[in-house]
Write a protein that holds these residues in place. Structure first.
Motif, PDB file in Angstrom:
ATOM      1  N   MET A   1      15.566 -14.591  10.186  1.00 33.94           N
ATOM      2  CA  MET A   1      15.582 -15.575  11.109  1.00 33.94           C
ATOM      3  C   MET A   1      14.049 -16.189  11.775  1.00 33.94           C
ATOM      4  SD  MET A   1      17.670 -15.478  14.663  1.00 33.94           S
ATOM      5  CE  MET A   1      19.379 -15.549  13.920  1.00 33.94           C
ATOM      6  N   VAL A   2      13.171 -14.857  11.823  1.00 37.63           N
ATOM      7  CA  VAL A   2      11.939 -14.925  12.135  1.00 37.63           C
ATOM      8  C   VAL A   2      11.165 -15.812  10.994  1.00 37.63           C
ATOM      9  CG1 VAL A   2       9.718 -13.909  13.272  1.00 37.63           C
ATOM     10  CG2 VAL A   2      12.079 -13.233  13.799  1.00 37.63           C
ATOM     11  N   ALA A   3      11.298 -15.315   9.898  1.00 38.49           N
ATOM     12  CA  ALA A   3      10.477 -16.038   8.791  1.00 38.49           C
ATOM     13  C   ALA A   3      10.960 -17.359   8.717  1.00 38.49           C
ATOM     14  CB  ALA A   3      10.860 -15.121   7.239  1.00 38.49           C
ATOM     15  N   GLN A   4      12.112 -17.650   8.766  1.00 45.06           N
ATOM     16  CA  GLN A   4      12.558 -19.143   8.675  1.00 45.06           C
ATOM     17  C   GLN A   4      12.247 -20.110  10.011  1.00 45.06           C
ATOM     18  OE1 GLN A   4      13.055 -20.670   5.389  1.00 45.06           O
ATOM     19  NE2 GLN A   4      12.422 -18.569   4.811  1.00 45.06           N
ATOM     20  N   GLY A   5      12.635 -19.344  11.032  1.00 45.29           N
ATOM     21  CA  GLY A   5      12.756 -20.031  12.277  1.00 45.29           C
ATOM     22  C   GLY A   5      11.325 -20.201  13.122  1.00 45.29           C
ATOM     23  N   TRP A   6      10.554 -19.210  13.002  1.00 49.17           N
ATOM     24  CA  TRP A   6       9.234 -18.950  13.721  1.00 49.17           C
ATOM     25  C   TRP A   6       8.199 -19.316  12.715  1.00 49.17           C
ATOM     26  CZ3 TRP A   6       4.947 -16.612  14.282  1.00 49.17           C
ATOM     27  CH2 TRP A   6       3.994 -16.744  15.041  1.00 49.17           C
ATOM     28  N   LEU A   7       8.213 -18.351  11.608  1.00 44.59           N
ATOM     29  CA  LEU A   7       6.914 -18.542  10.847  1.00 44.59           C
ATOM     30  C   LEU A   7       6.920 -19.884   9.944  1.00 44.59           C
ATOM     31  CD1 LEU A   7       4.309 -17.131  10.433  1.00 44.59           C
ATOM     32  CD2 LEU A   7       5.368 -15.963   8.293  1.00 44.59           C
ATOM     33  N   ARG A   8       7.932 -20.279   9.395  1.00 50.15           N
ATOM     34  CA  ARG A   8       7.873 -21.481   8.492  1.00 50.15           C
ATOM     35  C   ARG A   8       7.160 -22.678   8.884  1.00 50.15           C
ATOM     36  NH1 ARG A   8      12.409 -23.178   3.950  1.00 50.15           N
ATOM     37  NH2 ARG A   8      11.282 -24.420   3.090  1.00 50.15           N
TER      38      ARG A   8
ATOM     39  N   MET B   1       9.450 -14.715   0.356  1.00 49.28           N
ATOM     40  CA  MET B   1      10.166 -16.090   0.340  1.00 49.28           C
ATOM     41  C   MET B   1       9.362 -17.073   0.980  1.00 49.28           C
ATOM     42  SD  MET B   1      13.997 -14.471   0.246  1.00 49.28           S
ATOM     43  CE  MET B   1      14.784 -16.299   0.438  1.00 49.28           C
ATOM     44  N   VAL B   2       9.121 -16.628   2.478  1.00 47.64           N
ATOM     45  CA  VAL B   2       8.457 -17.932   3.132  1.00 47.64           C
ATOM     46  C   VAL B   2       7.045 -18.227   2.492  1.00 47.64           C
ATOM     47  CG1 VAL B   2       7.590 -16.621   5.078  1.00 47.64           C
ATOM     48  CG2 VAL B   2       8.603 -18.714   5.283  1.00 47.64           C
ATOM     49  N   ALA B   3       6.284 -17.314   2.168  1.00 42.60           N
ATOM     50  CA  ALA B   3       4.912 -17.313   1.716  1.00 42.60           C
ATOM     51  C   ALA B   3       5.185 -18.304   0.468  1.00 42.60           C
ATOM     52  CB  ALA B   3       4.426 -15.975   1.265  1.00 42.60           C
ATOM     53  N   GLU B   4       6.089 -18.194  -0.348  1.00 44.01           N
ATOM     54  CA  GLU B   4       5.998 -18.855  -1.660  1.00 44.01           C
ATOM     55  C   GLU B   4       6.507 -20.421  -1.033  1.00 44.01           C
ATOM     56  OE1 GLU B   4       8.858 -17.715  -4.603  1.00 44.01           O
ATOM     57  OE2 GLU B   4       8.605 -19.064  -5.889  1.00 44.01           O
ATOM     58  N   GLN B   5       7.455 -20.656  -0.034  1.00 46.16           N
ATOM     59  CA  GLN B   5       7.663 -22.012   0.277  1.00 46.16           C
ATOM     60  C   GLN B   5       6.607 -22.465   0.851  1.00 46.16           C
ATOM     61  OE1 GLN B   5      10.697 -20.077   2.874  1.00 46.16           O
ATOM     62  NE2 GLN B   5      12.470 -20.629   1.503  1.00 46.16           N
ATOM     63  N   CYS B   6       5.693 -22.017   1.536  1.00 42.82           N
ATOM     64  CA  CYS B   6       4.700 -22.628   1.993  1.00 42.82           C
ATOM     65  C   CYS B   6       3.052 -22.478   1.372  1.00 42.82           C
ATOM     66  CB  CYS B   6       4.415 -22.083   3.691  1.00 42.82           C
ATOM     67  SG  CYS B   6       5.807 -22.259   4.438  1.00 42.82           S
ATOM     68  N   GLN B   7       3.161 -21.951   0.403  1.00 46.08           N
ATOM     69  CA  GLN B   7       2.060 -21.626  -0.426  1.00 46.08           C
ATOM     70  C   GLN B   7       1.323 -20.822   0.389  1.00 46.08           C
ATOM     71  OE1 GLN B   7       2.316 -25.573  -0.569  1.00 46.08           O
ATOM     72  NE2 GLN B   7       3.814 -24.788  -1.838  1.00 46.08           N
ATOM     73  N   ALA B   8       1.543 -19.868   1.153  1.00 45.02           N
ATOM     74  CA  ALA B   8       0.875 -18.957   1.857  1.00 45.02           C
ATOM     75  C   ALA B   8       0.975 -17.514   0.938  1.00 45.02           C
ATOM     76  CB  ALA B   8       1.554 -18.500   3.203  1.00 45.02           C
TER      77      ALA B   8
ATOM     78  N   ARG C   1      -1.184 -14.864  10.071  1.00 37.84           N
ATOM     79  CA  ARG C   1      -0.406 -15.197  11.001  1.00 37.84           C
ATOM     80  C   ARG C   1       0.659 -14.321  11.631  1.00 37.84           C
ATOM     81  NH1 ARG C   1      -3.108 -18.001  12.038  1.00 37.84           N
ATOM     82  NH2 ARG C   1      -3.753 -19.600  10.858  1.00 37.84           N
ATOM     83  N   LEU C   2       0.946 -13.249  10.717  1.00 34.00           N
ATOM     84  CA  LEU C   2       1.994 -12.264  11.195  1.00 34.00           C
ATOM     85  C   LEU C   2       1.798 -10.829  10.519  1.00 34.00           C
ATOM     86  CD1 LEU C   2       5.749 -12.924  12.038  1.00 34.00           C
ATOM     87  CD2 LEU C   2       5.322 -11.337  10.535  1.00 34.00           C
ATOM     88  N   LEU C   3       1.999  -9.944  11.345  1.00 33.98           N
ATOM     89  CA  LEU C   3       2.087  -8.563  10.947  1.00 33.98           C
ATOM     90  C   LEU C   3       3.422  -8.258  10.956  1.00 33.98           C
ATOM     91  CD1 LEU C   3       0.782  -5.787  10.006  1.00 33.98           C
ATOM     92  CD2 LEU C   3       0.493  -5.389  12.520  1.00 33.98           C
ATOM     93  N   ALA C   4       3.932  -7.583   9.635  1.00 36.47           N
ATOM     94  CA  ALA C   4       5.254  -7.066   9.513  1.00 36.47           C
ATOM     95  C   ALA C   4       5.405  -5.436   9.239  1.00 36.47           C
ATOM     96  CB  ALA C   4       6.053  -7.639   8.410  1.00 36.47           C
TER      97      ALA C   4
END
Ligand code: PMP
Length: 401
Positions: A96-103, A128-135, A162-165
């Motif tokens: 949820m955070v990866a797609q809703g906040w970070l993406r 996944m989100v890194a790939e979606q956004c070329q991050a 942007r984010l530390l996990a």
């Protein structure tokens, strides 16, 4: 709260009534009678849904459901119940955070720092989100104990971070990185932090305000609650600026054929009929936990793991990956494959887990293909330890032919 009495505690778990040797609590905890009864009572007495219907049962249930949010907020010292979002579990909270906040914020070339000690639940959503956004996902290495090396963090933080996990407690070693220091360093760089509390919330419930945690994710089922219910805690300003990840009923205030207006936080993140039974069960788990002396229970559990480690150390080739005082004991035995050993233990009705524990990068860092893992809870006893030890010895005899 009553004094911790291991025998009384154990008796509250019907799954142990036949003397099972359950040493897999890091995967999921058994359920106490209080949680089972609350769930049974919900299905047998409380036929209704929440936040929809106007009839009396629905109103009563909605109040119960929202009180549970308050209990969770108290458990981690969140400022308000609105900081608590119901999810399916840690995995969904992180996604949820990866797609809703970070993406929506992630630009090509941006970086997400993820420690090598993470469970796949706190790695794959970022890949996944890194790939979606070329991050890019940047690895925070682990030290020789397999704990995220916070001393290496400063060198990784920069204006693209942007984010530390980070996990609060590893499900393999039980190791706990210095999250307070990591959060301070990340915040000084303007980097948001998500802490995976799947294991940590059970053994060391955090004060999210004192630690200044941005997002905190955990699952009900490891905390004696039902499966399929979990929590995302987020700071108010972060949740207010997070996009809903899923759309559907009751996450909006108005809808037309051309658009919709999202509900207030946290309801905008809870589209569709929620897992009401899960919330009721989790609320029962938290209420029940307030009757337990958790400090004494934790000490007792650590002592069981200490005893198991001491006993197993007598075996030739035994190697432990356990961090000090952890209730999780991951180990291997030279020359023996963990999957052979776990199969022989299963035949002797010993419930442990073997493999990579959804932490393949950590296995790579430790240079191993997998481990056996015995994880202890306050409902275990010395007899469980002795059964584990003799079952391992017996299995090794068999394997030696
Ligand atoms: N993180 C850690 C450290 C875990 O131990 C687990 C569960 N094994 C998870 C995340 C994922 O939790 P869930 O499967 O309940 O979403």
């Amino acid at each position: 709260m009553t004094d911790f009495n291991p025998r009384d505690f154990r008796q509250q778990f019907p799954a142990l009534s036949q003397g099972q040797c359950y040493l897999d609590s890091a995967a999921t905890a058994l359920k106490p009678q209080a949680v089972i009864e609350a769930t049974l009572n919900f299905y047998s007495q409380e036929g209704a849904t929440v936040h929809r219907s106007q009839h009396h049962a629905a109103q009563t249930l909605t109040a119960h459901y929202e009180r549970a949010r308050m209990l969770v907020a108290q458990w981690i010292n969140a400022p308000r119940p609105e900081n608590i979002v119901w999810t399916r579990g840690t995995t969904e909270s992180v996604n949820m955070v990866a797609q809703g906040w970070l993406r929506p914020r992630l630009q090509p070339g941006d970086e997400i720092i993820v420690s090598q000690a993470e469970h796949h639940a706190n790695l794959i959503p970022w890949l996944m989100v890194a790939e979606q956004c070329q991050a890019q996902v940047i690895t925070l290495p682990v030290d020789e104990h397999g704990i995220a090396d916070i001393t290496a963090l400063s060198a990784l933080l920069n204006n693209k971070s942007r984010l530390l996990a980070l996990t609060q407690m590893s499900n393999v070693t039980g190791g706990m990185p210095d999250i307070a220091r990591a959060i301070a360093l990340a915040h000084a760089n303007g980097t948001v932090v998500l802490i995976d509390g799947a294991q940590g919330v059970v053994h060391c419930p955090p004060d999210v305000q004192q630690l200044d945690i941005d997002f905190y994710a955990f699952s009900g089922h490891k905390l004696y609650g039902p499966t399929g219910i979990g929590v995302l805690y987020g700071k108010t300003e972060l949740l207010e600026n997070m996009a809903p990840w899923q759309g559907g009923g009751k996450m909006l205030t108005q809808a037309s054929m051309t658009g919709f207006t999202p509900q207030a936080v946290p309801h905008r993140f809870e589209a569709g009929t929620p897992n009401i039974a899960g919330v009721i069960g989790m609320s029962a788990a938290l209420k029940w936990l307030t009757t337990v002396d958790l400090h004494a229970a934790e000490k007792y559990t650590q002592n069981l793991a200490n005893l198991a480690e001491e006993q197993l150390k007598q075996i030739d080739g035994f190697r432990s990956f356990r961090c000090q005082n952890s209730s999780v004991l991951a180990f291997d035995i030279a020359g023996v494959h963990h999957s052979d050993l776990v199969a022989l233990l299963a035949e002797q009705a010993i419930a442990v887990r073997a493999g990579q524990h959804c932490a393949q990068p950590l296995m790579d860092a430790l240079g191993i293909s997998g481990t056996l893992r015995a994880s202890f809870a306050p409902y275990n006893n010395e007899q469980d330890v002795m059964r584990l030890v003799s079952a391992v010895e017996y299995a090794l005899d068999l394997l030696a032919g």
